[in-house]
Design an enzyme around this catalytic site. Sequence first.
Site, PDB file in Angstrom:
ATOM      1  N   ARG A 175      -0.100   7.619  -2.980  1.00 50.30           N
ATOM      2  CA  ARG A 175       0.410   8.774  -2.230  1.00 50.30           C
ATOM      3  C   ARG A 175       1.847   9.092  -2.628  1.00 50.30           C
ATOM      4  O   ARG A 175       2.222  10.245  -2.794  1.00 50.30           O
ATOM      5  CB  ARG A 175       0.317   8.500  -0.707  1.00 50.30           C
ATOM      6  CG  ARG A 175      -1.063   8.745  -0.130  1.00 50.30           C
ATOM      7  CD  ARG A 175      -1.195   8.121   1.236  1.00 50.30           C
ATOM      8  NE  ARG A 175      -1.352   6.675   1.135  1.00 50.30           N
ATOM      9  CZ  ARG A 175      -1.179   5.829   2.143  1.00 50.30           C
ATOM     10  NH1 ARG A 175      -0.808   6.284   3.324  1.00 50.30           N
ATOM     11  NH2 ARG A 175      -1.360   4.529   1.960  1.00 50.30           N
ATOM     12  N   HIS A 184       2.332   3.851  -8.986  1.00 43.72           N
ATOM     13  CA  HIS A 184       2.151   2.408  -9.226  1.00 43.72           C
ATOM     14  C   HIS A 184       3.342   1.853  -9.997  1.00 43.72           C
ATOM     15  O   HIS A 184       3.827   0.766  -9.716  1.00 43.72           O
ATOM     16  CB  HIS A 184       0.861   2.144 -10.000  1.00 43.72           C
ATOM     17  CG  HIS A 184      -0.379   2.432  -9.196  1.00 43.72           C
ATOM     18  ND1 HIS A 184      -0.578   1.880  -7.953  1.00 43.72           N
ATOM     19  CD2 HIS A 184      -1.466   3.209  -9.444  1.00 43.72           C
ATOM     20  CE1 HIS A 184      -1.741   2.305  -7.466  1.00 43.72           C
ATOM     21  NE2 HIS A 184      -2.293   3.123  -8.352  1.00 43.72           N
ATOM     22  N   SER A 209      -7.748  -5.425  -5.104  1.00 47.89           N
ATOM     23  CA  SER A 209      -8.811  -6.000  -4.272  1.00 47.89           C
ATOM     24  C   SER A 209     -10.155  -5.931  -4.996  1.00 47.89           C
ATOM     25  O   SER A 209     -10.315  -5.186  -5.967  1.00 47.89           O
ATOM     26  CB  SER A 209      -8.908  -5.237  -2.948  1.00 47.89           C
ATOM     27  OG  SER A 209      -9.526  -3.975  -3.154  1.00 47.89           O
ATOM     28  N   ASP A 225       0.826  -1.206   0.000  1.00 44.14           N
ATOM     29  CA  ASP A 225       0.000   0.000   0.000  1.00 44.14           C
ATOM     30  C   ASP A 225       0.867   1.265   0.000  1.00 44.14           C
ATOM     31  O   ASP A 225       1.952   1.282   0.572  1.00 44.14           O
ATOM     32  CB  ASP A 225      -0.925  -0.010   1.224  1.00 44.14           C
ATOM     33  CG  ASP A 225      -2.051   0.995   1.091  1.00 44.14           C
ATOM     34  OD1 ASP A 225      -2.413   1.347  -0.054  1.00 44.14           O
ATOM     35  OD2 ASP A 225      -2.574   1.439   2.136  1.00 44.14           O
ATOM     36  N   GLY A 226       0.362   2.301  -0.643  1.00 41.79           N
ATOM     37  CA  GLY A 226       1.032   3.603  -0.598  1.00 41.79           C
ATOM     38  C   GLY A 226       1.554   4.106  -1.934  1.00 41.79           C
ATOM     39  O   GLY A 226       2.142   5.187  -2.000  1.00 41.79           O
ATOM     40  N   LEU A 249      10.083 -20.876  -5.522  1.00 36.73           N
ATOM     41  CA  LEU A 249       9.204 -19.949  -4.789  1.00 36.73           C
ATOM     42  C   LEU A 249       7.838 -19.944  -5.465  1.00 36.73           C
ATOM     43  O   LEU A 249       7.748 -19.836  -6.689  1.00 36.73           O
ATOM     44  CB  LEU A 249       9.797 -18.530  -4.848  1.00 36.73           C
ATOM     45  CG  LEU A 249       8.904 -17.371  -4.406  1.00 36.73           C
ATOM     46  CD1 LEU A 249       8.647 -17.437  -2.906  1.00 36.73           C
ATOM     47  CD2 LEU A 249       9.555 -16.018  -4.744  1.00 36.73           C
TER      48      LEU A 249
HETATM   49  C1  IPE Z   1      -5.437  -2.679  -0.210  1.00 35.48           C
HETATM   50  O1  IPE Z   1      -5.102  -1.353  -0.355  1.00 35.48           O
HETATM   51  C2  IPE Z   1      -5.452  -3.349  -1.545  1.00 35.48           C
HETATM   52  C3  IPE Z   1      -4.156  -3.555  -2.168  1.00 35.48           C
HETATM   53  C4  IPE Z   1      -2.989  -3.257  -1.667  1.00 35.48           C
HETATM   54  C5  IPE Z   1      -4.208  -4.167  -3.454  1.00 35.48           C
HETATM   55  P1  IPE Z   1      -6.204  -0.214  -0.489  1.00 35.48           P
HETATM   56  O2  IPE Z   1      -5.483   1.052  -0.599  1.00 35.48           O
HETATM   57  O3  IPE Z   1      -7.159  -0.562  -1.563  1.00 35.48           O
HETATM   58  O4  IPE Z   1      -6.946  -0.336   0.908  1.00 35.48           O
HETATM   59  P2  IPE Z   1      -7.960   0.683   1.602  1.00 35.48           P
HETATM   60  O5  IPE Z   1      -9.036   0.992   0.610  1.00 35.48           O
HETATM   61  O6  IPE Z   1      -7.175   1.901   1.948  1.00 35.48           O
HETATM   62  O7  IPE Z   1      -8.436  -0.033   2.814  1.00 35.48           O
HETATM   63  C1  IPE Z   2      -1.291   0.382  -4.001  1.00 34.74           C
HETATM   64  O1  IPE Z   2      -1.417   1.472  -3.204  1.00 34.74           O
HETATM   65  C2  IPE Z   2      -2.419  -0.587  -3.823  1.00 34.74           C
HETATM   66  C3  IPE Z   2      -3.211  -0.848  -5.031  1.00 34.74           C
HETATM   67  C4  IPE Z   2      -4.497  -0.923  -4.976  1.00 34.74           C
HETATM   68  C5  IPE Z   2      -2.546  -1.091  -6.305  1.00 34.74           C
HETATM   69  P1  IPE Z   2      -2.592   2.545  -3.311  1.00 34.74           P
HETATM   70  O2  IPE Z   2      -2.921   2.801  -4.733  1.00 34.74           O
HETATM   71  O3  IPE Z   2      -3.721   2.135  -2.472  1.00 34.74           O
HETATM   72  O4  IPE Z   2      -1.851   3.793  -2.709  1.00 34.74           O
HETATM   73  P2  IPE Z   2      -2.461   4.851  -1.699  1.00 34.74           P
HETATM   74  O5  IPE Z   2      -2.892   4.080  -0.488  1.00 34.74           O
HETATM   75  O6  IPE Z   2      -3.599   5.516  -2.389  1.00 34.74           O
HETATM   76  O7  IPE Z   2      -1.319   5.752  -1.422  1.00 34.74           O
HETATM   77 MG    MG Z   3      -4.121   2.455  -0.465  1.00 35.36          MG
END
Ligand code: IPE
Ligand code: IPE
Ligand code: MG
Length: 225
Positions: free
Chosen positions: A16, A29, A57, A12-13, A123
């Site tokens: 941002r 991404h 997701s 995640d992240g 793996l």
């Molecule tokens: C969870 O991240 C899904 C993935 C990393 C693929 P999100 O950024 O979608 O989660 P929420 O919406 O903040 O909970």
């Molecule tokens: C990657 O992070 C997760 C995916 C769904 C691909 P995000 O796209 O959720 O990044 P943030 O949380 O908005 O920073």
């Molecule tokens: Mg996110």
Amino acid sequence: MNPIKHVAIIMDGNGRWGLRYRNSRNLGHRAGLETVENIIKQTLKKKIKFLTLYAFSTENWRRPKKEIVFLFKLLEEFLTKKINELHNKGIKLKIIGNKKAFSKKLNKILTNSERKTQKNKSLQLNLALNYGSKAELINAVNLTIKKKKHVNEKNIENNLYTNDSPDPDLLIRTGNTNRLSNFLLWQTAYSEIFFVRKLWPDFKTKDYNKILLKFKRIKRNFGNI
Ligand code: IPE
Ligand code: IPE
Ligand code: MG
């Protein structure tokens, strides 16, 4: 010292990071893909046998179309360019999630990549795409009933997407957010969970190693004392 068989990661992240440093979520991404490659490499090096990465997701369909299209293009590009390299490293790719929602073209790429690497043993890389833990559980219960089996732990596990992987020993979530977002809710019942402040593109091998080391020293009780 705890052995590590399976690491699961909520990457995640990216969004941002992209906004902060490139003025575009999508470029975040793309940057995140580099971390994916580094972490796969390090997991291989550590001789960990299973790595599960949350890439998209069932709820991520709520995002703007432009971002969704970009994410799947990136995935296509990645697999097309890198599947031979993954294969040569002995990586077995498995998609977990509902593939039905994807285009014919993407489905073909995914199926071919899985088929090509299915006998590999170094793996197993489980890539969670259109994955939702609740959908997975509902599907598993329905399959169990359809096969006229008792609904018990063993039979549900046999019908999860992850039926060929042990439960994750540890779950890592980057991006400074402390929630599971519908990821492996059943399988992480006894996983050690690490929430990391860093955004996914900033998560380096060194950060990963630190967590692996910390994990090894945890006393895991599984209900015992
Ligand atoms: C969870 O991240 C899904 C993935 C990393 C693929 P999100 O950024 O979608 O989660 P929420 O919406 O903040 O909970
Ligand atoms: C990657 O992070 C997760 C995916 C769904 C691909 P995000 O796209 O959720 O990044 P943030 O949380 O908005 O920073
Ligand atoms: Mg996110």
